[in-house]
Design a protein around this motif. Structure first.
Motif, PDB file in Angstrom:
ATOM      1  N   LEU A  80       0.824  -1.209   0.000  1.00  0.00           N
ATOM      2  CA  LEU A  80       0.000   0.000   0.000  1.00  0.00           C
ATOM      3  C   LEU A  80       0.863   1.265   0.000  1.00  0.00           C
ATOM      4  O   LEU A  80       0.566   2.231  -0.705  1.00  0.00           O
ATOM      5  CB  LEU A  80      -0.940   0.007   1.203  1.00  0.00           C
ATOM      6  CG  LEU A  80      -2.089  -0.985   1.138  1.00  0.00           C
ATOM      7  CD1 LEU A  80      -2.860  -0.980   2.456  1.00  0.00           C
ATOM      8  CD2 LEU A  80      -3.014  -0.683  -0.009  1.00  0.00           C
ATOM      9  N   MET A  81       1.911   1.277   0.785  1.00  0.00           N
ATOM     10  CA  MET A  81       2.778   2.457   0.838  1.00  0.00           C
ATOM     11  C   MET A  81       3.502   2.674  -0.492  1.00  0.00           C
ATOM     12  O   MET A  81       3.593   3.800  -0.981  1.00  0.00           O
ATOM     13  CB  MET A  81       3.812   2.335   1.975  1.00  0.00           C
ATOM     14  CG  MET A  81       3.222   2.500   3.346  1.00  0.00           C
ATOM     15  SD  MET A  81       2.477   4.121   3.584  1.00  0.00           S
ATOM     16  CE  MET A  81       0.761   3.718   3.616  1.00  0.00           C
ATOM     17  N   VAL A  82       4.011   1.593  -1.089  1.00  0.00           N
ATOM     18  CA  VAL A  82       4.695   1.724  -2.374  1.00  0.00           C
ATOM     19  C   VAL A  82       3.715   2.191  -3.448  1.00  0.00           C
ATOM     20  O   VAL A  82       4.027   3.083  -4.246  1.00  0.00           O
ATOM     21  CB  VAL A  82       5.367   0.386  -2.775  1.00  0.00           C
ATOM     22  CG1 VAL A  82       5.806   0.398  -4.221  1.00  0.00           C
ATOM     23  CG2 VAL A  82       6.547   0.108  -1.857  1.00  0.00           C
ATOM     24  N   ALA A  83       2.509   1.608  -3.452  1.00  0.00           N
ATOM     25  CA  ALA A  83       1.516   1.999  -4.457  1.00  0.00           C
ATOM     26  C   ALA A  83       1.107   3.460  -4.285  1.00  0.00           C
ATOM     27  O   ALA A  83       0.926   4.182  -5.267  1.00  0.00           O
ATOM     28  CB  ALA A  83       0.294   1.097  -4.360  1.00  0.00           C
ATOM     29  N   PHE A  84       0.971   3.903  -3.062  1.00  0.00           N
ATOM     30  CA  PHE A  84       0.526   5.269  -2.812  1.00  0.00           C
ATOM     31  C   PHE A  84       1.631   6.289  -3.086  1.00  0.00           C
ATOM     32  O   PHE A  84       1.388   7.355  -3.646  1.00  0.00           O
ATOM     33  CB  PHE A  84       0.039   5.402  -1.373  1.00  0.00           C
ATOM     34  CG  PHE A  84      -0.484   6.762  -1.031  1.00  0.00           C
ATOM     35  CD1 PHE A  84      -1.696   7.191  -1.545  1.00  0.00           C
ATOM     36  CD2 PHE A  84       0.236   7.594  -0.222  1.00  0.00           C
ATOM     37  CE1 PHE A  84      -2.178   8.444  -1.243  1.00  0.00           C
ATOM     38  CE2 PHE A  84      -0.238   8.859   0.087  1.00  0.00           C
ATOM     39  CZ  PHE A  84      -1.454   9.281  -0.433  1.00  0.00           C
ATOM     40  N   LEU A  85       2.861   5.964  -2.711  1.00  0.00           N
ATOM     41  CA  LEU A  85       3.958   6.924  -2.818  1.00  0.00           C
ATOM     42  C   LEU A  85       4.711   6.853  -4.144  1.00  0.00           C
ATOM     43  O   LEU A  85       5.472   7.758  -4.460  1.00  0.00           O
ATOM     44  CB  LEU A  85       4.934   6.732  -1.658  1.00  0.00           C
ATOM     45  CG  LEU A  85       4.353   7.003  -0.280  1.00  0.00           C
ATOM     46  CD1 LEU A  85       5.378   6.661   0.808  1.00  0.00           C
ATOM     47  CD2 LEU A  85       3.902   8.442  -0.145  1.00  0.00           C
ATOM     48  N   SER A  86       4.518   5.786  -4.918  1.00  0.00           N
ATOM     49  CA  SER A  86       5.289   5.637  -6.149  1.00  0.00           C
ATOM     50  C   SER A  86       4.993   6.727  -7.169  1.00  0.00           C
ATOM     51  O   SER A  86       5.889   7.164  -7.890  1.00  0.00           O
ATOM     52  CB  SER A  86       5.054   4.254  -6.770  1.00  0.00           C
ATOM     53  OG  SER A  86       3.708   4.125  -7.154  1.00  0.00           O
TER      54      SER A  86
END
Length: 149
Positions: A136-142
């Motif tokens: 979730l963090m990678v998807a949101f911050l990418s």
């Protein structure tokens, strides 16, 4: 009795309702024989409905693939929906407030029995929880990292 059962029953009712509406619309379209005789007015209305649906869904949303006729787009949309439902089920099961269970996510994660001086951490952080958090963090911050903002 618990959140998981409630969520399952609610989801099943929603799926049955959606399938019923889709079946009724299909039967109605077959009775009117819309597939074989689309007039230019009907094609214009269909295009207007598609534009309206995209404006409500959002053109950048993965759910905009549901408005298209492409099978691959539907597969992407359904896969995204399945992943989101899986994550929702994970969080619903973790939200059960059974205080007798040491793996329940509550505010206090330390258990200190009265007959000992030692306390133990019962946080219950699992690899699956960390994996979902990371995705979730990678998807949101990418998108911010890629665009350089």
């Amino acid at each position: 009795k618990d959140y998981g059962t409630f969520a399952s029953v609610l989801s099943a009712c929603f799926i049955v309702l959606c399938c019923s509406v889709a079946l009724l619309l299909y039967i109605s379209a077959r009775r009117k024989n819309i597939e074989n005789s689309l007039t230019s007015e009907m094609e214009t209305r269909i295009t207007e409905h598609d534009i309206y649906a995209l404006s409500k869904i959002g053109k950048d949303s993965v759910y905009s693939y549901f408005v298209t006729d492409k099978i691959f787009g539907w597969i992407i949309g359904l896969a995204t929906l399945g992943i989101q439902v899986g994550i929702l089920v994970f969080f619903i099961n973790a939200s059960e407030a059974n205080l007798q269970n040491d793996r329940t996510d509550v505010q206090f994660t330390w258990k200190c029995p009265r007959d000992t001086y030692a306390c133990e951490n019962t946080a219950g952080l699992t690899d699956a929880g960390w994996a979902i958090f990371s995705v979730l963090m990678v998807a949101f911050l990418s998108k911010d990292l890629i665009s350089g903002s």
